[in-house]
Design a protein around this motif. Sequence first.
Motif, PDB file in Angstrom:
ATOM      1  N   ILE A  99       2.059  20.150  88.074  1.00  0.00           N
ATOM      2  CA  ILE A  99       1.503  19.196  89.041  1.00  0.00           C
ATOM      3  C   ILE A  99       1.928  17.768  88.703  1.00  0.00           C
ATOM      4  O   ILE A  99       2.337  16.991  89.564  1.00  0.00           O
ATOM      5  CB  ILE A  99      -0.040  19.325  89.091  1.00  0.00           C
ATOM      6  CG1 ILE A  99      -0.396  20.690  89.689  1.00  0.00           C
ATOM      7  CG2 ILE A  99      -0.662  18.194  89.892  1.00  0.00           C
ATOM      8  CD1 ILE A  99      -1.856  21.057  89.579  1.00  0.00           C
ATOM      9  N   MET A 100       1.860  17.460  87.426  1.00  0.00           N
ATOM     10  CA  MET A 100       2.240  16.129  86.959  1.00  0.00           C
ATOM     11  C   MET A 100       3.686  15.805  87.328  1.00  0.00           C
ATOM     12  O   MET A 100       3.986  14.746  87.872  1.00  0.00           O
ATOM     13  CB  MET A 100       2.113  16.129  85.438  1.00  0.00           C
ATOM     14  CG  MET A 100       1.574  14.865  84.855  1.00  0.00           C
ATOM     15  SD  MET A 100       1.466  15.096  83.076  1.00  0.00           S
ATOM     16  CE  MET A 100      -0.250  15.508  82.883  1.00  0.00           C
ATOM     17  N   GLN A 102       5.560  17.306  89.573  1.00  0.00           N
ATOM     18  CA  GLN A 102       5.736  17.280  91.029  1.00  0.00           C
ATOM     19  C   GLN A 102       5.253  15.956  91.599  1.00  0.00           C
ATOM     20  O   GLN A 102       5.879  15.386  92.480  1.00  0.00           O
ATOM     21  CB  GLN A 102       4.996  18.454  91.684  1.00  0.00           C
ATOM     22  CG  GLN A 102       5.748  19.773  91.507  1.00  0.00           C
ATOM     23  CD  GLN A 102       4.934  20.988  91.908  1.00  0.00           C
ATOM     24  OE1 GLN A 102       3.700  20.905  92.027  1.00  0.00           O
ATOM     25  NE2 GLN A 102       5.602  22.113  92.103  1.00  0.00           N
ATOM     26  N   LYS A 103       4.144  15.469  91.081  1.00  0.00           N
ATOM     27  CA  LYS A 103       3.626  14.178  91.539  1.00  0.00           C
ATOM     28  C   LYS A 103       4.607  13.051  91.243  1.00  0.00           C
ATOM     29  O   LYS A 103       4.651  12.046  91.952  1.00  0.00           O
ATOM     30  CB  LYS A 103       2.283  13.874  90.879  1.00  0.00           C
ATOM     31  CG  LYS A 103       1.111  14.508  91.614  1.00  0.00           C
ATOM     32  CD  LYS A 103      -0.196  13.939  91.125  1.00  0.00           C
ATOM     33  CE  LYS A 103      -1.347  14.480  91.959  1.00  0.00           C
ATOM     34  NZ  LYS A 103      -2.648  14.182  91.337  1.00  0.00           N
ATOM     35  N   LEU A 104       5.366  13.214  90.181  1.00  0.00           N
ATOM     36  CA  LEU A 104       6.385  12.215  89.842  1.00  0.00           C
ATOM     37  C   LEU A 104       7.642  12.407  90.699  1.00  0.00           C
ATOM     38  O   LEU A 104       8.620  11.677  90.566  1.00  0.00           O
ATOM     39  CB  LEU A 104       6.740  12.297  88.355  1.00  0.00           C
ATOM     40  CG  LEU A 104       5.670  11.786  87.379  1.00  0.00           C
ATOM     41  CD1 LEU A 104       5.975  12.236  85.952  1.00  0.00           C
ATOM     42  CD2 LEU A 104       5.562  10.263  87.435  1.00  0.00           C
ATOM     43  N   GLY A 105       7.602  13.421  91.545  1.00  0.00           N
ATOM     44  CA  GLY A 105       8.694  13.607  92.500  1.00  0.00           C
ATOM     45  C   GLY A 105       9.769  14.594  92.087  1.00  0.00           C
ATOM     46  O   GLY A 105      10.867  14.595  92.644  1.00  0.00           O
ATOM     47  N   ARG A 190       0.527  11.756  81.996  1.00  0.00           N
ATOM     48  CA  ARG A 190       1.468  11.418  83.055  1.00  0.00           C
ATOM     49  C   ARG A 190       2.347  10.213  82.714  1.00  0.00           C
ATOM     50  O   ARG A 190       3.555  10.228  82.927  1.00  0.00           O
ATOM     51  CB  ARG A 190       0.683  11.148  84.340  1.00  0.00           C
ATOM     52  CG  ARG A 190       1.542  11.231  85.572  1.00  0.00           C
ATOM     53  CD  ARG A 190       0.653  11.284  86.779  1.00  0.00           C
ATOM     54  NE  ARG A 190       1.273  10.589  87.884  1.00  0.00           N
ATOM     55  CZ  ARG A 190       0.654  10.365  89.022  1.00  0.00           C
ATOM     56  NH1 ARG A 190      -0.598  10.744  89.188  1.00  0.00           N
ATOM     57  NH2 ARG A 190       1.277   9.754  89.997  1.00  0.00           N
TER      58      ARG A 190
END
Length: 330
Positions: A99-100, A102-105, A190
């Motif tokens: 998730i981390m 993915q959140k960073l792209g 993160r």
Amino acid sequence: MIEHIRGHEKFAGAHIIVLSSGPTPEHRERAKKLAVAAYLTKPFRQSALFDAISDAMHTGDKFDKPKAKAKVVDPADFTEKLNVLLAEDNPVNQQTATIMLQKLGHEVTVANNGVEALEQATLGDYDLVFMDIQMPEMDGLTATRKVREKEAETGKHVPIVAMTAHTMKGDQERCLEAGMDDYISKPIRRKEVAKVIARVAEKLMMSNETPEAETGGGDVLDHEALMEELDDDFEMLETMLEIYTRDSAERMPKIRDAIAAGDAETVMAEAHALKGGSGTFFATAAFETANKLEAMGRENELADAQSTFVVLEADVEKLKATVKQILESE
Ligand code: MN
């Protein structure tokens, strides 16, 4: 001999280094009077000669006040989407890290153990691997070693970042020795993940830059000042490059190990020597980065030393590539 040289106007400004096999106090006194730059007693180490040349040619204040700002890695500068392999056996950690990232792209693929990690890292086309150390089937260090072995045949190098549960200093050392590029400690955060990605990405971008693209930038070294100082002596430049290449190949691993071991004194001493060597080439970037690292060692403040070291590695490579290019253009 030196008296003769000094008497000759062509060599008026020459830097003279005495290499003596049997120095006597009388000799040294005479040498001093003739303003020799350094006095080395044989046998001397190559690095001692290099330091002497470096000191002799070092134009002091030119480098004491750096013009350009030293490079700082800013995670915000890095926005490219990466194809990331996450090797992690713990399902909770798998989930949070995915998730981390993915959140960073970034795009994430999970490997559940070391064997899967090895298979994916060598077969897949990943930009970056996050590798857990303790995994079933095969641990992260072994998997990394095997990846590097396979890469030795292909010439590829996928950046591998260790995720280590231990904060023991020896652990970090073992990660780097296994061929990992960087490391973060668990539980991963993160901000730290973003930082380590930026660090590795910068290293990658730098090593991928062609020397051609860098000429004229004036950032790597001051070509004009260098050749003027050397009086256009390409042979001398070639010798200097040879010594610098060997010297830096010796010192860089020492710095890397010293950072991992928290040995600030060695970081300071080795970075200082590299600074001197780089200064000889009027190499602003490498000089400044080494200077920064030296200061971190002096102040026993090694928190950011690893990322500065990564920049220094790239600076040293650029320096060598640029000098090589100058020699080829002769
Ligand atoms: Mn694990």
